[in-house]
Design an enzyme around this catalytic site. Structure first.
Site, PDB file in Angstrom:
ATOM      1  N   GLY A  84      20.024  33.431  32.917  1.00 30.05           N
ATOM      2  CA  GLY A  84      20.078  33.277  31.535  1.00 30.05           C
ATOM      3  C   GLY A  84      18.546  32.568  31.213  1.00 30.05           C
ATOM      4  N   SER A 178      20.439  38.933  36.519  1.00 33.92           N
ATOM      5  CA  SER A 178      19.203  38.675  35.564  1.00 33.92           C
ATOM      6  C   SER A 178      18.603  36.750  36.775  1.00 33.92           C
ATOM      7  CB  SER A 178      20.289  38.330  34.314  1.00 33.92           C
ATOM      8  OG  SER A 178      18.644  38.004  33.923  1.00 33.92           O
ATOM      9  N   TYR A 179      18.736  35.963  35.821  1.00 35.87           N
ATOM     10  CA  TYR A 179      18.625  34.881  36.691  1.00 35.87           C
ATOM     11  C   TYR A 179      18.761  34.375  37.318  1.00 35.87           C
ATOM     12  CZ  TYR A 179      15.851  30.513  37.256  1.00 35.87           C
ATOM     13  OH  TYR A 179      14.607  29.547  37.568  1.00 35.87           O
ATOM     14  N   ASP A 375      17.390  49.137  31.629  1.00 38.06           N
ATOM     15  CA  ASP A 375      16.827  47.719  31.462  1.00 38.06           C
ATOM     16  C   ASP A 375      15.085  47.638  31.537  1.00 38.06           C
ATOM     17  OD1 ASP A 375      16.566  44.823  31.053  1.00 38.06           O
ATOM     18  OD2 ASP A 375      17.356  44.423  33.240  1.00 38.06           O
ATOM     19  N   HIS A 432      20.758  45.673  31.520  1.00 38.82           N
ATOM     20  CA  HIS A 432      20.581  44.848  32.408  1.00 38.82           C
ATOM     21  C   HIS A 432      21.860  44.239  33.070  1.00 38.82           C
ATOM     22  CE1 HIS A 432      18.564  41.029  33.285  1.00 38.82           C
ATOM     23  NE2 HIS A 432      19.491  40.248  33.202  1.00 38.82           N
TER      24      HIS A 432
END
Length: 462
Positions: A84, A178-179, A375, A432
């Site tokens: 996120g 991701s994060y 991605d 992603h």
């Protein structure tokens, strides 16, 4: 002969131990899911509930745990964290990507490529303010950062394993995307630093944010090479204003004329009907145009339900589903796949975590970095260059040269391994959220991580 006082003391200890064991058992049994609404029959156990990580702040993290489909006692324990910052591991990770079920209309269908075929999967909504996780002190949501998140995740793990002590000795892996390129290595680093007694074997991170400038500025070349932007716009990003500059200016100050123009160009050329998280996948039209009721039917591309996030949100907002999960909504009206209340410290995004990967490698922890190759948000080109640079800095020799790897008879991606401890791989045709768009190939990669073996180097003979 044992004296009467000693015998009484021993009896008292046994009673206390029995009470503790009973308490732990009752806690885990209280979290046991009988059945989720619309769920097909399964033979493995599921649990969901809350672990308090801060009594003073009344802060608790929500989890969903799916035991391995077979022999859970001998299978690894795998923690999954979505990124996120502020997106749900239960909603995105479990129900959209690689959990045992996926929503379909008003029910759940079995995911034949679920990761709990290979491991005991633990999904945690972190930090508090994400999904069903909460803090009774609403001001907490205004200053969440990486340090708080890592500490809360460690406390969660410690207390969760007290509730499920039978998994303390299982091989343990931390995974995410991701994060979670921050969350995962930072948590692993904290475990190593505090010498917490987890049987931590390795980490795996997909399309991870590792180094802000490299990751963001690799977008321009990706857009251009995939035909999403023109030659002239690519030149603007190469000479006038890059993506990291745009991000900083839009988050901290009024954008310059040159960066505003660059952002306008890329927005116009890409448009609203391309999913930047997977540039080859169609978009969910009902998400783009909520007014067009005729478009609320499932949009499918190559058997991929591109409206699955919408269906997941609808499913998790049903009262009977929340009751089955032992979940509740605190200070929010609806469950959302990414938090609408969290205000994460944006300065943390610019803190590089690639050095932490180096520390983990030096500690003997397996590090596996992978990229869905469609991605554009965190493109493979930036990630691959960062991993290659790290290997050189660590003095690791290439043990598996850059080559294709296979799932079945098809090329599933490319991979390179350094020193048998640091690995990079792409997943061909994935975005992603790689397990969403390429579930079978992602499961092969996951299996390789758990068993510490190279990815398949050839198609099976016919």
């Amino acid at each position: 002969m044992i004296s009467q006082p000693l015998a009484m003391a021993a009896t008292l200890i046994l009673v206390v131990l029995a009470q503790i064991c009973t308490s732990v058992t009752s806690l885990s049994e209280a979290d046991k899911i009988t059945s989720l609404p619309g769920q097909p029959p399964v033979k493995f156990n599921q649990y969901a509930g809350y672990i308090t990580v801060d009594e003073n702040q009344h802060r608790a993290l929500f989890y969903y745990f799916a035991e391995a489909e077979s022999e859970p006692a001998s299978k690894p324990l795998v923690l999954w964290l979505n990124g996120g910052p502020g997106c749900s591991s239960v909603g995105a990770g479990a129900l959209v990507e690689h959990g045992p079920f996926k929503p379909s209309e008003n029910a759940l269908v079995k995911n034949e490529y679920s990761w709990n075929r290979e491991a005991n999967m633990l999904y945690v909504e972190s930090p508090a303010g994400v999904g069903f996780s909460y803090s009774a002190n609403e001001s907490f949501y205004e200053f969440v950062n990486d340090e708080i998140t890592a500490r809360d995740n460690l406390v969660f793990l410690q207390r969760w394993l007290t509730r499920f002590p039978e998994y303390k000795s299982n091989d343990f892996f931390i995974t995410g995307e991701s994060y979670a390129g921050h969350y995962v290595p930072q948590l692993a680093q904290l475990i190593v630093q505090t010498k917490t007694k987890f049987n931590l074997k390795g980490i795996a991170i997909g399309n991870p944010l590792l180094e802000f400038n490299t990751d963001l500025n690799s977008r321009a070349e990706f857009y251009w090479s995939h035909g999403l932007i023109s030659d002239s716009t690519y030149k603007v990003f190469s000479t006038t204003c890059n993506f990291s500059q745009i991000w900083r200016q839009y988050h901290s100050e009024t954008p310059s004329v040159s960066c505003a123009e660059a952002n306008k160009l890329v927005t116009r050329e890409i448009g609203n009907f391309v999913d930047r998280y997977d540039v080859t996948l169609d978009v969910c039209l009902s998400s783009i145009d909520k007014q067009a009721q005729m478009l609320n039917q499932l949009q499918e591309t190559a058997n991929i339900d591109v409206c699955l996030e919408d269906e997941t949100s609808a499913y998790l907002n049903r009262k009977e589903v929340q009751e089955a999960l032992h979940a509740k909504l605190v200070r929010v009206i609806n469950w959302s796949i990414c938090s609408e209340v969290l205000r994460y410290d944006n300065q943390n995004l610019e803190v590089p975590t690639i050095p932490i990967l180096g520390e983990l490698v030096k500690s003997g922890i397996q590090v596996f970095v992978y990229s869905g190759d469609q991605d554009s948000v965190v493109p493979l080109t930036g990630t691959r260059s960062l991993v290659n640079k790290l290997a050189k800095e660590l003095g690791l020799n290439t043990t598996v040269p850059y080559r294709a790897w296979f799932e079945g008879r098809q090329v599933a991606g490319w991979t390179q391994v350094y020193g048998n401890i640091l690995s990079f791989a792409t997943i061909r045709g994935a975005g992603h959220e790689a397990p969403f768009s390429q579930p079978e190939r992602s499961l092969v990669l996951f299996r390789s991580l758990l068993h510490g073996k190279p990815l398949p180097d050839a198609a099976p003979s016919t």
